[in-house]
Design an enzyme around this catalytic site. Structure first.
Site, PDB file in Angstrom:
ATOM      1  N   HIS A 187       0.843  -1.201   0.000  1.00 20.46           N
ATOM      2  CA  HIS A 187       0.000   0.000   0.000  1.00 20.46           C
ATOM      3  C   HIS A 187       0.877   1.250   0.000  1.00 20.46           C
ATOM      4  O   HIS A 187       1.937   1.273   0.615  1.00 20.46           O
ATOM      5  CB  HIS A 187      -0.895   0.031   1.232  1.00 20.46           C
ATOM      6  CG  HIS A 187      -1.939  -1.039   1.263  1.00 20.46           C
ATOM      7  ND1 HIS A 187      -1.635  -2.364   1.464  1.00 20.46           N
ATOM      8  CD2 HIS A 187      -3.283  -0.968   1.115  1.00 20.46           C
ATOM      9  CE1 HIS A 187      -2.752  -3.075   1.446  1.00 20.46           C
ATOM     10  NE2 HIS A 187      -3.760  -2.256   1.239  1.00 20.46           N
ATOM     11  N   GLU A 229     -10.345   6.255  -4.002  1.00 19.41           N
ATOM     12  CA  GLU A 229     -10.576   6.434  -2.568  1.00 19.41           C
ATOM     13  C   GLU A 229      -9.887   7.684  -2.035  1.00 19.41           C
ATOM     14  O   GLU A 229     -10.486   8.456  -1.279  1.00 19.41           O
ATOM     15  CB  GLU A 229     -10.105   5.187  -1.829  1.00 19.41           C
ATOM     16  CG  GLU A 229     -10.971   3.964  -2.113  1.00 19.41           C
ATOM     17  CD  GLU A 229     -10.237   2.639  -1.915  1.00 19.41           C
ATOM     18  OE1 GLU A 229     -10.869   1.587  -2.121  1.00 19.41           O
ATOM     19  OE2 GLU A 229      -9.037   2.667  -1.573  1.00 19.41           O
ATOM     20  N   GLN A 230      -8.642   7.899  -2.427  1.00 17.76           N
ATOM     21  CA  GLN A 230      -7.937   9.092  -1.947  1.00 17.76           C
ATOM     22  C   GLN A 230      -8.464  10.354  -2.618  1.00 17.76           C
ATOM     23  O   GLN A 230      -8.531  11.417  -1.993  1.00 17.76           O
ATOM     24  CB  GLN A 230      -6.429   8.955  -2.174  1.00 17.76           C
ATOM     25  CG  GLN A 230      -5.772   7.892  -1.309  1.00 17.76           C
ATOM     26  CD  GLN A 230      -4.342   8.264  -0.929  1.00 17.76           C
ATOM     27  OE1 GLN A 230      -4.036   9.420  -0.650  1.00 17.76           O
ATOM     28  NE2 GLN A 230      -3.476   7.268  -0.924  1.00 17.76           N
ATOM     29  N   ALA A 268      -9.796   2.700   6.067  1.00 18.45           N
ATOM     30  CA  ALA A 268     -10.901   2.691   5.109  1.00 18.45           C
ATOM     31  C   ALA A 268     -11.412   4.122   4.939  1.00 18.45           C
ATOM     32  O   ALA A 268     -12.201   4.618   5.756  1.00 18.45           O
ATOM     33  CB  ALA A 268     -12.007   1.769   5.592  1.00 18.45           C
TER      34      ALA A 268
END
Length: 247
Positions: free
Chosen positions: A68, A87-88, A120
């Site tokens: 990651h 997501e970011q 998350a």
């Protein structure tokens, strides 16, 4: 996108290929779970995938975590996977912290635990992501290991549901009224997200979201504040108001 029926019927290689990207840079997780088919539902599939990750042992899990990339504040690097980019990109941390300051926190976390901070992002506000980073940076390594595994579980479940075209379970905030209140306003991290005239009695759901973002909330009942933090991103958070505009 794929379907559970297609995954159950696929070859082992096809199964792993269809789930590529659910577990960050770790196609071996799906490959190891393929033998557990058929799966009755998405929950059973996710359980098998997580079991494959856990059964691989500490060294493999640590290597997986190190696949990651750290959180960034500012332009997203090209090296991010497609899922991480989504997501970011959905949570602009750069509005709250400088790139150098976040990089220093990331480095301190990695030095302490030996792997990058995994969280998350879909379950938290940007401010709460930073609170969680500070909180976990102070944790004992023995406690951080299961926390990292739990966060991986949340991340991969959201990704899997999206791959299957299934909805993410939602959360809600409900107010139960036991006294006269005229107006309700709901703030999250200082920003108004909902407002409505209060019903004559009983309760009202002020906010629904899938998933509910964890963070700092404030309910204003006729202007009087009630600060709270939901404990769950799924399911119902109930706020009882037991007196006239009480908090």
């Amino acid at each position: 996108m794929t379907t559970l029926a297609a995954l159950n019927a696929a070859s082992a290689g096809g199964f792993a290929s269809a789930l590529d990207g659910i577990f960050e840079r770790a196609p071996w997780v799906a490959a190891d779970a393929a033998a557990a088919r058929p799966f009755a539902d998405a929950s059973a599939l996710h359980t098998a995938l997580m079991r494959a990750l856990e059964n691989a042992g500490e060294a493999a899990f640590r290597a997986f975590l190190n696949g990651h990339e750290p959180l960034v504040a500012g332009p997203l690097p090209d090296s991010l996977t497609a899922s991480s980019r989504l997501e970011q990109g959905d949570l602009p941390l750069g509005a709250l912290i400088g790139a150098d300051a976040l990089a220093a926190l990331n480095a301190a976390y990695r030095q302490r635990f030996g792997f990058p901070f995994v969280v998350a992002l879909r379950r938290r506000t940007a401010a709460d992501v930073l609170r969680e980073l500070h909180r976990r940076l102070a944790a004992e390594p023995a406690a951080e290991w299961p926390q990292a595994l739990a966060e991986v579980g949340h991340v991969t479940r959201f990704r899997l549901l999206a791959r299957l075209g299934e909805p993410v379970p939602g959360g809600s905030i409900r107010v139960e009224l036991a006294g006269p209140v005229r107006a309700l306003v709901l703030e999250r991290e200082g920003q108004v997200i909902a407002r409505m005239a209060a019903p004559a009695g009983g309760g009202v759901t002020l906010w629904r979201e899938a998933p509910l973002r964890l963070g700092a909330y404030r309910l204003l009942a006729d202007g009087r504040p009630h600060d709270f933090r939901p404990e769950q991103a799924e399911g119902e958070t109930v706020l009882p108001l037991r007196g006239p505009a009480s908090g």
